[in-house]
Write a protein that holds these residues in place. Sequence first.
Motif, PDB file in Angstrom:
ATOM      1  N   LYS A 399       0.832  -1.203   0.000  1.00 31.50           N
ATOM      2  CA  LYS A 399       0.000   0.000   0.000  1.00 31.50           C
ATOM      3  C   LYS A 399       0.871   1.260   0.000  1.00 31.50           C
ATOM      4  CE  LYS A 399      -4.341  -1.055  -0.157  1.00 31.50           C
ATOM      5  NZ  LYS A 399      -5.179  -0.517  -1.247  1.00 31.50           N
ATOM      6  N   LEU A 400       1.915   1.244   0.793  1.00 28.54           N
ATOM      7  CA  LEU A 400       2.789   2.412   0.843  1.00 28.54           C
ATOM      8  C   LEU A 400       3.461   2.654  -0.498  1.00 28.54           C
ATOM      9  CD1 LEU A 400       4.385   1.971   4.377  1.00 28.54           C
ATOM     10  CD2 LEU A 400       2.876   3.825   3.637  1.00 28.54           C
ATOM     11  N   GLU A 401       3.840   1.594  -1.191  1.00 29.52           N
ATOM     12  CA  GLU A 401       4.429   1.760  -2.514  1.00 29.52           C
ATOM     13  C   GLU A 401       3.399   2.324  -3.487  1.00 29.52           C
ATOM     14  OE1 GLU A 401       6.684   2.114  -5.703  1.00 29.52           O
ATOM     15  OE2 GLU A 401       7.381   1.765  -3.650  1.00 29.52           O
ATOM     16  N   GLN A 402       2.142   1.869  -3.349  1.00 30.22           N
ATOM     17  CA  GLN A 402       1.079   2.394  -4.201  1.00 30.22           C
ATOM     18  C   GLN A 402       0.886   3.889  -3.950  1.00 30.22           C
ATOM     19  OE1 GLN A 402      -2.678   0.454  -3.559  1.00 30.22           O
ATOM     20  NE2 GLN A 402      -3.770   1.671  -5.067  1.00 30.22           N
ATOM     21  N   TYR A 403       0.842   4.299  -2.680  1.00 31.94           N
ATOM     22  CA  TYR A 403       0.645   5.714  -2.359  1.00 31.94           C
ATOM     23  C   TYR A 403       1.863   6.546  -2.751  1.00 31.94           C
ATOM     24  CZ  TYR A 403      -3.259   3.867   0.364  1.00 31.94           C
ATOM     25  OH  TYR A 403      -4.405   3.221   0.751  1.00 31.94           O
ATOM     26  N   ALA A 404       3.049   5.957  -2.625  1.00 28.36           N
ATOM     27  CA  ALA A 404       4.251   6.663  -3.066  1.00 28.36           C
ATOM     28  C   ALA A 404       4.192   6.920  -4.566  1.00 28.36           C
ATOM     29  CB  ALA A 404       5.485   5.838  -2.705  1.00 28.36           C
ATOM     30  N   LYS A 405       3.637   5.972  -5.293  1.00 30.67           N
ATOM     31  CA  LYS A 405       3.481   6.123  -6.739  1.00 30.67           C
ATOM     32  C   LYS A 405       2.553   7.299  -7.051  1.00 30.67           C
ATOM     33  CE  LYS A 405       1.292   2.745  -8.588  1.00 30.67           C
ATOM     34  NZ  LYS A 405       1.006   1.362  -9.039  1.00 30.67           N
TER      35      LYS A 405
END
Length: 417
Positions: A399-405
Amino acid sequence: MSYKTFDSYSKGYSHIKNGTDCEDFAASYADPEGRYYISVICDGHSDNNCFRSSKGARFGCESAVETLTRFFDLYYEDNATIDLITPEAELRLKRSLKQCWDDKVLADIRSNPITEAEKEPLSERVRSIYEAGRGLLNIYGATLLAVAVCGDAFIALHIGDGVMLCVDQDGTYYEPLPDDEKSETGSPASLCDSDLFSRNNAFRSLVSPTIPIAVVVSSDGIGDCLDQLDFMEFTYNLISKLKTMESETVVTSKLNNNQKGYLDSCTAYYSAKGNGVEDDCSISGIYSNEDNVPEVKVPLSDAEKMWSAMTAERTGFIEDYEKRKSDVISNINAELNDSLRLGLNIIDSLRLGLNIIESRKLPMLDSWIEKKKKVGELKKVLYNIDHNENNKILYYDQKLEQYAKYIRRANGVVCVD
């Protein structure tokens, strides 16, 4: 205007195990002249009182395609424009769809009267209602989501739950219709309801001059597996993948065999996985052959808030789980110490040549065995906690990688402490 339609539905694993019918249905239609496109899904109610809802879902899809086809044929025959689709015309369209479904249901009941086997699981009250010829539409209850596009109009129709998602030219992903309050406080609205035209938002609809480049409708079988952003990503990835599988020769309004196979594999995956629900899954949609679907974007401020909230949640989760592990480890150590003490007492008794049973030391042996058993159980608990923690951390990291994207897409900077 060149669009492609698609549809797929799959029987949920829970229904396969129970030997019950698939209660989802999906359909789509492309006008041979390329003037308009239609997509629809229906989800029958998993309720013993709605024992023909699989038929109700199929009738709902057929009714939507037939009604919208007649509507657009007359629309073009009269050289109409969107200005002529008045609220009164919109209401007539919805009433026509409902009447078409009612007619199909009543015709089926006349051709296939309710059997004793179908009535057997019913309560006496419900059985008496049906035997009196009342409430028969309820037997076929289903939700409905239908969308259609033509040269200058987008039409959306929604009864009950499920997901409807549009994508505009500017890259905006949005749900075009308001929620149905009944979906939050009780059972979803249904094609069989008698208050569809009297209760606010029971039968939601939209006629808009804004034509999306893509629109997808899906039952809650898929919707329950994905949050709102995940469903947006799913839509982007699905349509992007279908476009890469396009034939290099002729682009048509229907999927080719490879595209259809991929789409069916998606619905089969979610109907089997189901996030523990294992529900039937259905999906249908329309997308432009001429425009690429843009990546999902989120305003920078929203993306940063999601990142911060998820980071805090991850930290709190880890702290909670580490405390739980610490408590279990402390209990294991305590049980091991007690077990060691009891073991040493037993060894001392044996060294002194005492018969444990005759010297009334048997309870001490029983306690030692129980301590060993307790340690084994606590080790299993510790393993499960550790396993669940690792899986959850993986979820948070994804999820954090998705939001970072999303932050990077909005030209922001991800700050990692």
